[in-house]
Scaffold this motif. Structure first.
Motif, PDB file in Angstrom:
ATOM      1  N   ARG A 109       1.118  -1.171  -0.037  1.00 29.55           N
ATOM      2  CA  ARG A 109       0.087   0.074   0.084  1.00 29.55           C
ATOM      3  C   ARG A 109       0.944   1.184  -0.014  1.00 29.55           C
ATOM      4  NH1 ARG A 109      -3.575   2.608   4.914  1.00 29.55           N
ATOM      5  NH2 ARG A 109      -1.502   2.433   5.686  1.00 29.55           N
ATOM      6  N   VAL A 110       0.601   2.122  -1.076  1.00 33.83           N
ATOM      7  CA  VAL A 110       1.534   3.432  -0.853  1.00 33.83           C
ATOM      8  C   VAL A 110       0.868   4.536  -0.477  1.00 33.83           C
ATOM      9  CG1 VAL A 110       2.727   4.951  -2.494  1.00 33.83           C
ATOM     10  CG2 VAL A 110       2.593   2.755  -3.299  1.00 33.83           C
ATOM     11  N   ALA A 111       1.408   4.850   0.646  1.00 31.45           N
ATOM     12  CA  ALA A 111       0.736   5.783   2.049  1.00 31.45           C
ATOM     13  C   ALA A 111       1.041   7.308   1.428  1.00 31.45           C
ATOM     14  CB  ALA A 111       0.997   5.531   3.129  1.00 31.45           C
ATOM     15  N   GLY A 112       1.197   7.464   0.065  1.00 36.93           N
ATOM     16  CA  GLY A 112       1.326   8.754  -0.315  1.00 36.93           C
ATOM     17  C   GLY A 112       2.631   8.938  -1.237  1.00 36.93           C
ATOM     18  N   GLU A 113       2.289   9.405  -2.614  1.00 33.34           N
ATOM     19  CA  GLU A 113       3.056   9.305  -3.435  1.00 33.34           C
ATOM     20  C   GLU A 113       3.142  10.853  -4.501  1.00 33.34           C
ATOM     21  OE1 GLU A 113       5.699   6.642  -4.684  1.00 33.34           O
ATOM     22  OE2 GLU A 113       5.958   8.702  -5.304  1.00 33.34           O
ATOM     23  N   ARG A 114       4.178  11.195  -5.107  1.00 30.92           N
ATOM     24  CA  ARG A 114       4.238  12.214  -5.802  1.00 30.92           C
ATOM     25  C   ARG A 114       3.681  11.947  -7.305  1.00 30.92           C
ATOM     26  NH1 ARG A 114      10.053  14.363  -7.736  1.00 30.92           N
ATOM     27  NH2 ARG A 114       8.756  15.421  -9.301  1.00 30.92           N
ATOM     28  N   ASP A 115       2.972  12.914  -7.810  1.00 28.65           N
ATOM     29  CA  ASP A 115       2.758  12.878  -9.346  1.00 28.65           C
ATOM     30  C   ASP A 115       2.051  11.560  -9.777  1.00 28.65           C
ATOM     31  OD1 ASP A 115       4.071  15.386 -10.371  1.00 28.65           O
ATOM     32  OD2 ASP A 115       6.002  14.165  -9.451  1.00 28.65           O
ATOM     33  N   PHE A 116       1.280  11.094  -8.689  1.00 28.57           N
ATOM     34  CA  PHE A 116       0.442   9.851  -9.119  1.00 28.57           C
ATOM     35  C   PHE A 116       1.488   8.626  -9.740  1.00 28.57           C
ATOM     36  CE2 PHE A 116      -2.438  13.416  -8.953  1.00 28.57           C
ATOM     37  CZ  PHE A 116      -3.373  12.842  -7.748  1.00 28.57           C
ATOM     38  N   ILE A 117       2.599   8.546  -9.262  1.00 31.54           N
ATOM     39  CA  ILE A 117       3.578   7.548  -9.713  1.00 31.54           C
ATOM     40  C   ILE A 117       3.002   6.078  -9.307  1.00 31.54           C
ATOM     41  CG2 ILE A 117       5.875   6.543  -9.362  1.00 31.54           C
ATOM     42  CD1 ILE A 117       6.778   9.346  -9.437  1.00 31.54           C
ATOM     43  N   ASP A 118       2.367   6.247  -8.147  1.00 32.60           N
ATOM     44  CA  ASP A 118       1.830   4.872  -7.519  1.00 32.60           C
ATOM     45  C   ASP A 118       0.589   4.423  -8.482  1.00 32.60           C
ATOM     46  OD1 ASP A 118       0.296   7.219  -6.681  1.00 32.60           O
ATOM     47  OD2 ASP A 118       0.005   6.483  -4.667  1.00 32.60           O
ATOM     48  N   VAL A 119      -0.233   5.261  -8.732  1.00 35.06           N
ATOM     49  CA  VAL A 119      -1.403   4.753  -9.905  1.00 35.06           C
ATOM     50  C   VAL A 119      -0.779   4.399 -11.065  1.00 35.06           C
ATOM     51  CG1 VAL A 119      -3.505   5.721 -10.958  1.00 35.06           C
ATOM     52  CG2 VAL A 119      -2.912   6.634  -8.655  1.00 35.06           C
ATOM     53  N   ALA A 120       0.287   5.049 -11.643  1.00 39.93           N
ATOM     54  CA  ALA A 120       0.627   4.496 -12.884  1.00 39.93           C
ATOM     55  C   ALA A 120       1.332   3.247 -12.801  1.00 39.93           C
ATOM     56  CB  ALA A 120       1.870   5.536 -13.438  1.00 39.93           C
ATOM     57  N   THR A 145      -2.175  23.830   5.108  1.00 40.05           N
ATOM     58  CA  THR A 145      -0.995  24.681   4.737  1.00 40.05           C
ATOM     59  C   THR A 145      -0.035  24.709   5.609  1.00 40.05           C
ATOM     60  OG1 THR A 145      -2.570  26.071   3.195  1.00 40.05           O
ATOM     61  CG2 THR A 145      -0.349  26.996   4.181  1.00 40.05           C
ATOM     62  N   GLY A 146       1.377  24.213   5.465  1.00 36.52           N
ATOM     63  CA  GLY A 146       2.409  24.323   6.240  1.00 36.52           C
ATOM     64  C   GLY A 146       2.211  23.236   7.411  1.00 36.52           C
ATOM     65  N   GLY A 147       1.482  22.224   6.976  1.00 33.13           N
ATOM     66  CA  GLY A 147       1.521  20.968   8.096  1.00 33.13           C
ATOM     67  C   GLY A 147       2.487  19.950   7.562  1.00 33.13           C
ATOM     68  N   HIS A 148       2.355  18.732   8.189  1.00 33.80           N
ATOM     69  CA  HIS A 148       3.575  17.915   8.234  1.00 33.80           C
ATOM     70  C   HIS A 148       3.627  17.377   6.500  1.00 33.80           C
ATOM     71  CE1 HIS A 148       5.758  14.281   9.276  1.00 33.80           C
ATOM     72  NE2 HIS A 148       5.166  13.695   8.092  1.00 33.80           N
ATOM     73  N   GLY A 149       4.806  17.554   6.165  1.00 37.99           N
ATOM     74  CA  GLY A 149       5.200  16.918   4.996  1.00 37.99           C
ATOM     75  C   GLY A 149       4.825  18.000   3.736  1.00 37.99           C
ATOM     76  N   TRP A 150       4.416  19.302   4.237  1.00 32.74           N
ATOM     77  CA  TRP A 150       4.133  20.217   2.946  1.00 32.74           C
ATOM     78  C   TRP A 150       5.281  20.357   2.042  1.00 32.74           C
ATOM     79  CZ3 TRP A 150       6.649  24.535   1.899  1.00 32.74           C
ATOM     80  CH2 TRP A 150       7.435  25.038   2.969  1.00 32.74           C
ATOM     81  N   GLU A 151       6.392  20.212   2.544  1.00 29.21           N
ATOM     82  CA  GLU A 151       7.434  20.501   1.582  1.00 29.21           C
ATOM     83  C   GLU A 151       7.996  19.612   0.620  1.00 29.21           C
ATOM     84  OE1 GLU A 151       7.449  19.637   4.680  1.00 29.21           O
ATOM     85  OE2 GLU A 151       9.311  19.456   5.876  1.00 29.21           O
ATOM     86  N   TRP A 152       7.122  18.351   0.797  1.00 32.37           N
ATOM     87  CA  TRP A 152       7.468  17.247  -0.233  1.00 32.37           C
ATOM     88  C   TRP A 152       6.618  17.295  -1.512  1.00 32.37           C
ATOM     89  CZ3 TRP A 152       6.332  13.484   4.349  1.00 32.37           C
ATOM     90  CH2 TRP A 152       7.586  13.749   5.283  1.00 32.37           C
ATOM     91  N   ASP A 153       7.308  16.986  -2.604  1.00 32.01           N
ATOM     92  CA  ASP A 153       6.414  17.017  -3.840  1.00 32.01           C
ATOM     93  C   ASP A 153       5.146  16.194  -3.600  1.00 32.01           C
ATOM     94  OD1 ASP A 153       7.996  18.583  -5.102  1.00 32.01           O
ATOM     95  OD2 ASP A 153       9.422  16.927  -5.986  1.00 32.01           O
ATOM     96  N   ASN A 154       4.905  15.377  -2.834  1.00 33.58           N
ATOM     97  CA  ASN A 154       3.891  14.558  -2.595  1.00 33.58           C
ATOM     98  C   ASN A 154       2.628  14.985  -1.952  1.00 33.58           C
ATOM     99  OD1 ASN A 154       4.766  14.156  -0.055  1.00 33.58           O
ATOM    100  ND2 ASN A 154       4.409  11.763  -0.134  1.00 33.58           N
ATOM    101  N   ALA A 155       2.555  16.175  -1.524  1.00 31.51           N
ATOM    102  CA  ALA A 155       1.717  16.625  -0.554  1.00 31.51           C
ATOM    103  C   ALA A 155       0.864  17.734  -1.244  1.00 31.51           C
ATOM    104  CB  ALA A 155       2.266  17.243   0.701  1.00 31.51           C
ATOM    105  N   VAL A 156      -0.635  17.791  -1.020  1.00 31.69           N
ATOM    106  CA  VAL A 156      -1.450  18.846  -1.442  1.00 31.69           C
ATOM    107  C   VAL A 156      -2.043  19.395  -0.259  1.00 31.69           C
ATOM    108  CG1 VAL A 156      -3.733  19.201  -2.530  1.00 31.69           C
ATOM    109  CG2 VAL A 156      -2.542  17.236  -2.927  1.00 31.69           C
ATOM    110  N   GLU A 157      -1.666  20.935  -0.055  1.00 30.25           N
ATOM    111  CA  GLU A 157      -2.016  21.691   0.798  1.00 30.25           C
ATOM    112  C   GLU A 157      -3.595  22.295   0.628  1.00 30.25           C
ATOM    113  OE1 GLU A 157       1.696  24.173   0.356  1.00 30.25           O
ATOM    114  OE2 GLU A 157       1.575  24.147   2.707  1.00 30.25           O
TER     115      GLU A 157
END
Ligand SMILES: [Zn+2]
Length: 424
Positions: A109-120, A145-157
């Motif tokens: 189970r992918v618990a967070g990924e950037r650019d929907f790489i997991d879906v692909a 906004t500014g919450g845990h992991g906001w600085e990663w590419d995989n987060a939506v604020e």
């Protein structure tokens, strides 16, 4: 095509004891029969039947890692994550997933990924473009906004319930199986009405919500209807009771918090905080069956020590996390196996070992990494145990993991969907 696995001990992970002298018949991609018998000779009827004498080895359901981030690279010394293109990242992520299958992790189970790489990648494996683990995907993590992991590419604020609805629907539009939100790191960052929006929209579509949460935020998340708590480092009795009462899963990801302490216990981290080369070499020698095994083990140990150093988890947090885990275990909360760090496969095996170190018996840890993880993904009617009628995702190990959990590394065969996977 039928495959018959015979002369084996079955650890079905149903809650029953291990059974010796068994035969498993696999018809296509499903387990057709599990019986107490041993085939003496190759039987050829209509079509093809392949009989594999397992010589007393142990058959288990394929293992699960339910908290993975295939894109992740940790430690990232070359600062690659900052400059990598989504395509470069996607290729690396795919390798990580394919390698996981080769060590016996048949579902991720992918618990967070950037650019929907997991879906692909899920789609690519389903279409047979590559052979990889079965996947359950969350798409991007949703944070305030500014919450845990906001600085990663995989987060939506997001801010507010309406933005949360929009973000959840956006994930669903891309074909995710679950929603991942990052609630908090001790305080409640996402507010109750935002979390409720996430669970309302997801549940309406039959999808569950998992929440990165510790401390206060954890209780807010459970009351707002989330289905699984990730990490849960600081759980008091009330939090554990809330999980139990609401039938919430707990995915402790022990390895990310506990590894430094464990490596210290093993003497692999010296007093300076750095690697103790002699101790590592001795450990690798003791735990390796062959030279390649030794090289792999030594490299893994070095990687773990580097990761432990970079994370700098304080000892008191590690002991509070351990206490939380034990409370949840005693209360009968459903515990799953997620490892958070890459490589996905190696760290799943470590997570299982950590669960035993933290107080589970071997059978409990195996069930966490199979049946309960399949329950979390809503597919326990199809996967997670060795039973007739289920999909044939199986592993075969040479030694008994109920006697020494590390025996999961002595892998003989991996079957995914009834097909043998090349593991060398
Ligand atoms: Zn994570």
């Amino acid at each position: 095509m039928k495959t018959v696995l015979t002369n084996c001990t079955v650890i079905a992970c149903t809650g029953e004891l291990a059974k010796k002298d068994m035969t498993i018949v696999i018809d296509g991609n499903r387990i057709a029969e599990v019986s107490h018998s041993v085939h003496q000779q190759v039987i050829r009827k209509e079509g093809e039947v392949r009989v594999i004498d397992l010589d007393g080895s142990y058959v288990l359901p394929g293992l699960w890692n339910v908290h993975a981030h295939p894109f992740d690279l940790f430690p990232d010394f070359a600062n690659r994550l900052m400059s990598e293109s989504p395509i470069e990242c996607a290729i690396r992520a795919g390798r990580n997933l394919i390698d996981a299958l080769k060590v016996g992790v048949t579902a991720v189970r992918v618990a967070g990924e950037r650019d929907f790489i997991d879906v692909a990648w899920k789609q690519a494996f389903q279409d047979g473009i590559f052979i990889g683990p079965r996947m359950f995907v969350c798409g991007q993590v949703i944070v305030c906004t500014g919450g845990h992991g906001w600085e990663w590419d995989n987060a939506v604020e997001i801010d507010g319930p309406y933005e949360m609805r929009k973000a959840v629907r956006e994930q669903l539009k891309h074909g995710v199986d679950q929603i991942k939100i990052a609630v908090s790191d001790g305080t409640s960052d996402l507010l109750a009405d935002e979390i409720e929006s996430a669970t309302q929209v997801a549940h309406q579509k039959g999808k569950s919500v998992c929440a990165h949460a510790t401390g206060l935020g954890l209780k807010t998340a459970i009351k707002a209807g989330v289905d699984c708590i990730e990490h849960g480092c600081l759980m008091d009795d009330e939090a554990v009771q809330l999980m139990k009462d609401n039938n919430v899963f707990y995915d402790p990801t022990l390895v990310i918090i506990q590894d430094a302490e464990y490596l210290k216990e093993l003497g692999l981290i010296g007093s300076s905080g750095c690697i103790n080369p002699e101790a590592c070499e001795e450990f690798a020698t003791q735990h390796s069956a062959c030279k390649e095994d030794f090289t792999r083990m030594y490299r893994t140990l070095k990687g773990r020590i580097l990761i432990a150093q970079e994370r700098r988890i304080p000892s008191d947090l590690a002991s509070m996390h351990l206490e939380s885990f034990r409370k949840a275990l005693d209360a009968g909360v459903r515990i799953t196996c997620g490892a958070d760090v890459s490589p996905i496969g190696d760290y799943a095996l470590l997570e299982i070992e950590h669960m035993v170190r933290a107080g589970m018996n071997e059978m409990q840890a195996l069930i966490a990494a199979t049946r309960t993880s399949a329950e979390l993904c809503g597919v326990s009617d199809q996967l997670g145990t060795v039973e007739a009628g289920k999909l044939a995702d199986l592993i075969v190990v040479r030694k008994n993991p109920l006697e020494a959990i590390g025996s999961l590394r002595k892998l003989k065969l991996v079957l995914r969907d009834g097909k043998l996977i090349e593991i060398e």
